[in-house]
Motif scaffolding. Sequence first.
Motif, PDB file in Angstrom:
ATOM      1  N   ALA A  25       0.812  -1.210   0.000  1.00  0.00           N
ATOM      2  CA  ALA A  25       0.000   0.000   0.000  1.00  0.00           C
ATOM      3  C   ALA A  25       0.849   1.265   0.000  1.00  0.00           C
ATOM      4  N   LYS A  26       1.905   1.295   0.812  1.00  0.00           N
ATOM      5  CA  LYS A  26       2.667   2.538   0.953  1.00  0.00           C
ATOM      6  C   LYS A  26       3.502   2.831  -0.282  1.00  0.00           C
ATOM      7  N   SER A  27       3.999   1.793  -0.943  1.00  0.00           N
ATOM      8  CA  SER A  27       4.831   2.026  -2.118  1.00  0.00           C
ATOM      9  C   SER A  27       4.024   2.037  -3.409  1.00  0.00           C
ATOM     10  N   ASN A  28       2.767   1.556  -3.344  1.00  0.00           N
ATOM     11  CA  ASN A  28       1.935   1.410  -4.546  1.00  0.00           C
ATOM     12  C   ASN A  28       2.587   0.498  -5.581  1.00  0.00           C
ATOM     13  N   LEU A  29       3.458  -0.404  -5.112  1.00  0.00           N
ATOM     14  CA  LEU A  29       4.122  -1.340  -6.009  1.00  0.00           C
ATOM     15  C   LEU A  29       3.179  -2.485  -6.345  1.00  0.00           C
ATOM     16  N   VAL A  30       2.890  -2.701  -7.616  1.00  0.00           N
ATOM     17  CA  VAL A  30       1.994  -3.770  -8.039  1.00  0.00           C
ATOM     18  C   VAL A  30       2.796  -5.051  -8.208  1.00  0.00           C
ATOM     19  N   LEU A  31       2.423  -6.096  -7.478  1.00  0.00           N
ATOM     20  CA  LEU A  31       3.089  -7.390  -7.572  1.00  0.00           C
ATOM     21  C   LEU A  31       2.069  -8.427  -8.028  1.00  0.00           C
ATOM     22  N   PRO A  32       2.276  -9.094  -9.164  1.00  0.00           N
ATOM     23  CA  PRO A  32       1.307 -10.073  -9.645  1.00  0.00           C
ATOM     24  C   PRO A  32       1.287 -11.318  -8.762  1.00  0.00           C
ATOM     25  N   ALA A  33       0.091 -11.776  -8.437  1.00  0.00           N
ATOM     26  CA  ALA A  33      -0.091 -12.986  -7.631  1.00  0.00           C
ATOM     27  C   ALA A  33      -1.560 -13.373  -7.680  1.00  0.00           C
ATOM     28  N   GLY A  58     -13.864  -4.130  -5.019  1.00  0.00           N
ATOM     29  CA  GLY A  58     -14.419  -2.891  -5.543  1.00  0.00           C
ATOM     30  C   GLY A  58     -13.463  -1.744  -5.350  1.00  0.00           C
ATOM     31  N   TRP A  59     -14.007  -0.522  -5.495  1.00  0.00           N
ATOM     32  CA  TRP A  59     -13.206   0.691  -5.366  1.00  0.00           C
ATOM     33  C   TRP A  59     -13.318   1.231  -3.957  1.00  0.00           C
ATOM     34  N   LEU A  60     -12.166   1.549  -3.377  1.00  0.00           N
ATOM     35  CA  LEU A  60     -12.138   2.084  -2.019  1.00  0.00           C
ATOM     36  C   LEU A  60     -12.429   3.580  -2.065  1.00  0.00           C
ATOM     37  N   LEU A  61     -13.416   4.003  -1.288  1.00  0.00           N
ATOM     38  CA  LEU A  61     -13.825   5.404  -1.259  1.00  0.00           C
ATOM     39  C   LEU A  61     -13.242   6.084  -0.015  1.00  0.00           C
ATOM     40  N   PRO A  62     -13.387   7.405   0.109  1.00  0.00           N
ATOM     41  CA  PRO A  62     -12.686   8.136   1.183  1.00  0.00           C
ATOM     42  C   PRO A  62     -12.997   7.628   2.591  1.00  0.00           C
ATOM     43  N   GLU A  63     -11.959   7.614   3.397  1.00  0.00           N
ATOM     44  CA  GLU A  63     -12.046   7.153   4.784  1.00  0.00           C
ATOM     45  C   GLU A  63     -12.773   8.178   5.653  1.00  0.00           C
ATOM     46  N   LEU A 100      -4.673   0.531   5.001  1.00  0.00           N
ATOM     47  CA  LEU A 100      -5.812   0.950   4.170  1.00  0.00           C
ATOM     48  C   LEU A 100      -5.889   2.470   4.061  1.00  0.00           C
ATOM     49  N   SER A 101      -5.474   3.143   5.120  1.00  0.00           N
ATOM     50  CA  SER A 101      -5.539   4.604   5.123  1.00  0.00           C
ATOM     51  C   SER A 101      -4.561   5.220   4.127  1.00  0.00           C
ATOM     52  N   ASP A 102      -3.547   4.466   3.717  1.00  0.00           N
ATOM     53  CA  ASP A 102      -2.547   4.988   2.788  1.00  0.00           C
ATOM     54  C   ASP A 102      -2.901   4.721   1.329  1.00  0.00           C
ATOM     55  N   ILE A 103      -3.960   3.951   1.109  1.00  0.00           N
ATOM     56  CA  ILE A 103      -4.330   3.594  -0.259  1.00  0.00           C
ATOM     57  C   ILE A 103      -5.066   4.764  -0.916  1.00  0.00           C
ATOM     58  N   LEU A 140      -4.627  -5.082  -1.971  1.00  0.00           N
ATOM     59  CA  LEU A 140      -4.739  -3.990  -2.935  1.00  0.00           C
ATOM     60  C   LEU A 140      -4.468  -4.549  -4.325  1.00  0.00           C
ATOM     61  N   LEU A 141      -5.488  -4.581  -5.148  1.00  0.00           N
ATOM     62  CA  LEU A 141      -5.362  -5.177  -6.477  1.00  0.00           C
ATOM     63  C   LEU A 141      -4.745  -4.227  -7.495  1.00  0.00           C
ATOM     64  N   ASN A 142      -5.109  -2.949  -7.393  1.00  0.00           N
ATOM     65  CA  ASN A 142      -4.562  -1.977  -8.337  1.00  0.00           C
ATOM     66  C   ASN A 142      -4.768  -0.570  -7.769  1.00  0.00           C
ATOM     67  N   PRO A 143      -3.681   0.141  -7.488  1.00  0.00           N
ATOM     68  CA  PRO A 143      -3.836   1.480  -6.905  1.00  0.00           C
ATOM     69  C   PRO A 143      -4.242   2.493  -7.963  1.00  0.00           C
ATOM     70  N   ALA A 144      -5.077   3.437  -7.578  1.00  0.00           N
ATOM     71  CA  ALA A 144      -5.435   4.538  -8.463  1.00  0.00           C
ATOM     72  C   ALA A 144      -4.378   5.623  -8.385  1.00  0.00           C
ATOM     73  N   ASP A 145      -4.291   6.386  -9.441  1.00  0.00           N
ATOM     74  CA  ASP A 145      -3.399   7.543  -9.440  1.00  0.00           C
ATOM     75  C   ASP A 145      -3.834   8.500  -8.323  1.00  0.00           C
ATOM     76  N   ARG A 146      -2.874   9.042  -7.623  1.00  0.00           N
ATOM     77  CA  ARG A 146      -3.212   9.973  -6.533  1.00  0.00           C
ATOM     78  C   ARG A 146      -3.664  11.334  -7.062  1.00  0.00           C
ATOM     79  N   HIS A 147      -3.536  11.545  -8.358  1.00  0.00           N
ATOM     80  CA  HIS A 147      -3.939  12.824  -8.950  1.00  0.00           C
ATOM     81  C   HIS A 147      -4.896  12.552 -10.117  1.00  0.00           C
ATOM     82  N   LEU A 148      -6.036  11.962  -9.801  1.00  0.00           N
ATOM     83  CA  LEU A 148      -7.050  11.709 -10.822  1.00  0.00           C
ATOM     84  C   LEU A 148      -7.600  13.031 -11.357  1.00  0.00           C
ATOM     85  N   PRO A 149      -8.063  13.056 -12.626  1.00  0.00           N
ATOM     86  CA  PRO A 149      -8.671  14.286 -13.169  1.00  0.00           C
ATOM     87  C   PRO A 149      -9.842  14.763 -12.320  1.00  0.00           C
TER      88      PRO A 149
END
Length: 666
Positions: A25-33, A58-63, A100-103, A140-149
Amino acid sequence: MRRAFSAVKRLVAHSGRLAPRVVSAKSNLVLPAPFPPRTHTCGELTADHAGVRVVLAGWLLPERKVSKAMSFFPIKDSHGTTQLVVRRKRDSCAGDLAALSDIPVESTVLIEGEVRVRPQSSRRGDGTGDIEVDVSDFVLLNPADRHLPFVPSDEHCLVNEELRAEFRHLDLRRAALTNNIKKRSIVSRVIRDTLHHEGFLEVETPLLLKSSPEGAREFLVPSRVGRSAHEADMHPLFYSLPQSPQQPKQLLICSGAVDKYFQIAKCFRDEDGRRDRQPEFTQIDLEMAYVSWGPPLHQTGSQALNWQIGGHEVRTVVESLIRNIWQQVENVALPSSFTVMTYAEAMSSYGSDKPDTRFPLKIVNVSSLLPDQHRARLDGAGVTLDALVIRQSDCQPFLRANDGELEEPGVDRIIITTDNESNWLDNCRVMPFDIPLAAEKYAAINRVLGMNPGDCIWISQRRSAIEGGSTALGRVRIRLAEMAEKLGDYSPPITPHFLWVTEFPLFTRADPDKDFLAHGRWSSTHHPFTAPMWQDIEAMYAGRIGQVRGQHYDLVLNGVEIGGGSVRVHDAAMQDYIFTQVLQLTKSEKATFEHLLHALRCGAPPHGGIAIGFDRLMSILCKTASIRDVIAFPKTGAGTDPLLKSPATVAADVLRHYGIQPVHKS
């Protein structure tokens, strides 16, 4: 399930070569598994699932932090939203859950936890509002960009339409659009079920056709097909995308292979975008063999008596289809038959060929109330004087709108006072009279119109021969209702108002959208294959073209045309006469219809059909003003696609294969 999650994490620790994705979560590194399958959607859990261990994706919404020890996170998929509870100091995995709070918001996650019933004070009555999931593990299956449009889950900050169109894949994640797409699918199923039950066959027709002058601008598709090498310098060849499947479906019925046809068809028109139309659209397309050329022989009920044209078989099917849609999708029972109104009545009483009958304001013909000499002057000019009266006694919802700034060319607005109640027409700007009316005549007119001091009357003249789609007073009428609704004085009734409009003029010179093809000639109000009313056939052959009414019917819902159809010409000689003598098609224009004329000469049955605008229908069902809200990937009002970046230029060397050369300005 806990073992499965632990196994995933051990696999990640030893290998990065497995297909699915798990991340730090903290590095947003995607590792296949590999990861466990979800057990439920985010919209199906209820209190009956209490105590069940579940896996959600699903998609994680704001904490929403409750304390240092506990947070709430919504998780959303296309089915709904479920509240997650994260307790950080509960057990040994608390540190993992804190991640989870860092995602980033809108990241895709897999959640394991136990369903629990919410405290009574926290329950909501909608969806999954009675439960929450106590999280025990996550991936975490796939992190979203931290700067979405933009953040689609933020309902309080809806960005502009241009940005949402450019990132439509994000915009579709909004619940409103997701629900629209779902409802569209449900309605599609109801349509197919109903028409299959009625004996219709679903048949696909071609998308690549030949250009023909049917009334709207076409999209052309250049083609190398049919061009030999030595023809490279000849004129380019083009397919045309269908404005509608009109000719193919008529040919299908003429063939005799299909008695009742339908398809949910893609159509294309190269016209300016509006909120209720776009370059590509979808219609529910029907055609039936052996439809009538007049009203049913044994009619019952007042509404049946108003249907004086043929095609009542089409009417019956469409009304059944619409009733099924509203019953199954909206749980609303519609009447057994819809109101029928002629084009002449719609234009004279409502000033529109698609009248909104939800509000009572009606236009009145003042000419018939005038003395003979005044009426003769109007008749000599070929005009009629119309009025729209806003009375204080029975038009309360429209009084404030009527006081606003509303102007329409050719319309005079007069406030009735004690000073002018016996001469208000003498000073009417749109139709001044040389001879004033007598006071007793004004008293009679005011009595018929129900006018008193303080009331307002809108006056306008129109051509006595009604034509086009609206009149000046018809436009005033609609704008008054829109302004009253905006002011909060008028609320349209929830009950849908369906209406059939029939007996349109068969030919017109009052449609500016067809001028580019007509070049001053008559054009078809509907299309050139529409049959005349049998009572007007003699007038057509005698050259009294403006008097000919067509067997054309429009279906109107709340003032919006959602469908149009007609009984077709099945006699080849009559169709040839319309092409040659009435529309005056050139030899090359007429040649584009030769295959249809030949099919009619081969014993074609009487036939007719209709096309219902699926996008417009859905926008009304979804209570949205724009059809773009009910289409997954729409075009903008300018006809472009900002997401897929179309239309776009093509390299000159590619165009050369089609015999097309770019034009270079000097």
